[in-house]
Design a protein around this motif. Structure first.
Motif, PDB file in Angstrom:
ATOM      1  N   LYS A   1       0.779  -1.294   0.049  1.00 31.25           N
ATOM      2  CA  LYS A   1       0.077   0.020   0.054  1.00 31.25           C
ATOM      3  C   LYS A   1       0.951   1.350   0.021  1.00 31.25           C
ATOM      4  O   LYS A   1       0.646   2.218  -0.979  1.00 31.25           O
TER       5      LYS A   1
ATOM      6  N   GLU B   1       2.216   1.694  -3.451  1.00 32.55           N
ATOM      7  CA  GLU B   1       1.304   1.915  -4.357  1.00 32.55           C
ATOM      8  C   GLU B   1       1.084   3.712  -4.177  1.00 32.55           C
ATOM      9  O   GLU B   1       1.068   4.531  -5.142  1.00 32.55           O
ATOM     10  N   ASP B   2       0.952   4.103  -3.012  1.00 34.45           N
ATOM     11  CA  ASP B   2       0.654   5.637  -2.618  1.00 34.45           C
ATOM     12  C   ASP B   2       2.030   6.203  -3.104  1.00 34.45           C
ATOM     13  O   ASP B   2       1.806   7.554  -3.676  1.00 34.45           O
TER      14      ASP B   2
ATOM     15  N   ARG C   1       1.641   6.675  -6.776  1.00 30.35           N
ATOM     16  CA  ARG C   1       0.672   7.412  -7.287  1.00 30.35           C
ATOM     17  C   ARG C   1       0.645   8.746  -7.156  1.00 30.35           C
ATOM     18  O   ARG C   1       0.400   9.651  -8.029  1.00 30.35           O
TER      19      ARG C   1
ATOM     20  N   LYS D   1       1.169  -2.417 -12.051  1.00 37.91           N
ATOM     21  CA  LYS D   1       0.054  -2.525 -11.290  1.00 37.91           C
ATOM     22  C   LYS D   1      -0.212  -1.404 -10.143  1.00 37.91           C
ATOM     23  O   LYS D   1      -1.472  -1.167  -9.953  1.00 37.91           O
ATOM     24  N   LEU D   2       0.737  -0.775 -10.001  1.00 40.05           N
ATOM     25  CA  LEU D   2       0.690   0.253  -8.923  1.00 40.05           C
ATOM     26  C   LEU D   2       0.321   1.582  -9.666  1.00 40.05           C
ATOM     27  O   LEU D   2      -0.065   2.803  -8.924  1.00 40.05           O
TER      28      LEU D   2
ATOM     29  N   ASP E   1      -1.548   4.640 -11.574  1.00 40.70           N
ATOM     30  CA  ASP E   1      -2.787   5.214 -11.620  1.00 40.70           C
ATOM     31  C   ASP E   1      -3.067   5.283 -13.328  1.00 40.70           C
ATOM     32  O   ASP E   1      -2.477   6.373 -13.612  1.00 40.70           O
TER      33      ASP E   1
END
Length: 334
Positions: A225, A228-229, A232, A319-320, A322
């Protein structure tokens, strides 16, 4: 972090691949000294975007893509910026690196020389001195360039020159040729005028992915997570800087001394060009294409060899990203 005590805090800071908690310090090692292409990180940090996601971002000055790929791959830094071909070399040697986002969809690798030194093209490189840092991506990948250009890899000698001393080294004739990123092109044109000669790697048929955001694989597995943050927020920052670079450069210049504002503005125009391809404009800003990565892997394998071959699919993920954030080609000057 409250209640950890001094010993506990020290242990936490010494374990970069461990689980990250809210507000924990997270390190990003750059490929080298900060310039316009890194300004989105400084802008997003100044805006508090990373902090809002529980990321207390520390930006570390780099010493070449080879160094940053190894530091991230060994767990010494969760995130980093590295030339992707250089990262593949490091991964074949055991570095636990995974690419998350391309910054330069086109290679920024360029060689520069002065015609007055007797160099008029790549065929004149033999018996000349090339100046760049030891960990520089162009030095790591030199055998690939040399073979594609049709010259012997051992026909030149390398001289250690720091990232900020390249132009001075060329001007003083300490070296005959320097490697640098295309985003620094205008500074050399201003300095040397018509005496300047150059070749971008794609001009001889080599266009591997350039600088990209990479992560330590173990850190990614433990902190999906947060990763990913981070990706993005970074995408959002680059898109914001493409739309209006003024506040981004202000954030950079507020934190980094010795940079010329006008030069950084010129750089950013070149960077937008390097960021733009058919995938970053249609798939997502920062998209890494699987077929291109296979070609980059084959390039590295052909010219440098893989110490320990691996499945290239394991070296990157999209995959991460946006997919609603895309590169705006209308902002790129033709």
């Amino acid at each position: 972090m409250k209640g950890l005590g001094i010993a506990g805090l020290a242990l936490a800071l010494l374990a970069p691949v461990g689980p990250a908690c809210a507000g924990e310090s997270v390190n990003l090692i750059l490929n080298w000294t900060p310039t316009a292409d890194h300004s989105p990180f400084y802008y997003a940090k100044a805006q508090g975007w990373y902090a809002k996601a529980g990321i207390d971002l520390n930006i570390e000055v780099g010493k070449g893509s080879g160094v940053s790929a190894l530091k991230v791959g060994s767990g010494g830094s969760p995130f980093g910026i590295a030339d992707l071909a250089t990262m593949l070399v490091a991964r074949s040697k055991g570095a636990d690196d995974v690419a998350l986002m391309s910054i330069y969809a086109n290679t920024g690798q360029t060689f520069y020389w002065l015609k007055s030194y007797g160099v008029n093209g790549v065929k004149d490189f033999p018996d000349h001195k090339i100046g760049n840092p030891p960990g520089d991506a162009s030095r790591v990948m030199w055998p690939a360039f040399a073979k594609a250009a049709g010259i012997a890899p051992d026909s030149v000698s390398f001289v250690n020159v720091g990232p900020t001393a390249k132009i001075a080294a060329l001007k003083s004739h300490t070296v005959d040729i320097i490697s640098d990123f295309y985003n620094e092109h205008d500074l050399k044109v201003i300095e040397f005028g018509r005496d300047l000669g150059f070749v971008n790697w794609k001009d001889i048929g080599l266009n591997p992915y350039g600088n990209s955001l990479i992560v330590n694989g173990a850190f990614l597995a433990k902190n999906p997570k947060l990763a990913e943050d981070f990706v993005r927020i970074t995408q959002k920052a680059y898109a914001a800087c493409v739309a209006d670079v003024t506040p981004c450069l202000k954030a950079l210049l507020d934190q980094v001394s010795g940079l010329d504002k006008e030069n950084q503005e010129h750089q950013w125009e070149r960077i937008k060009f390097l960021m733009t391809d058919e995938f970053t404009t249609t798939k997502a800003l920062g998209w890494i294409d699987a077929d291109r990565m296979k070609k980059d892997y084959e390039l590295v394998q052909t010219y440098l060899g893989m110490e320990k071959p691996f499945a290239v699919e394991s070296a990157f993920t999209t995959k991460l990203l946006d997919t609603s954030i895309k590169m705006d080609a209308s902002k790129v000057k033709k």
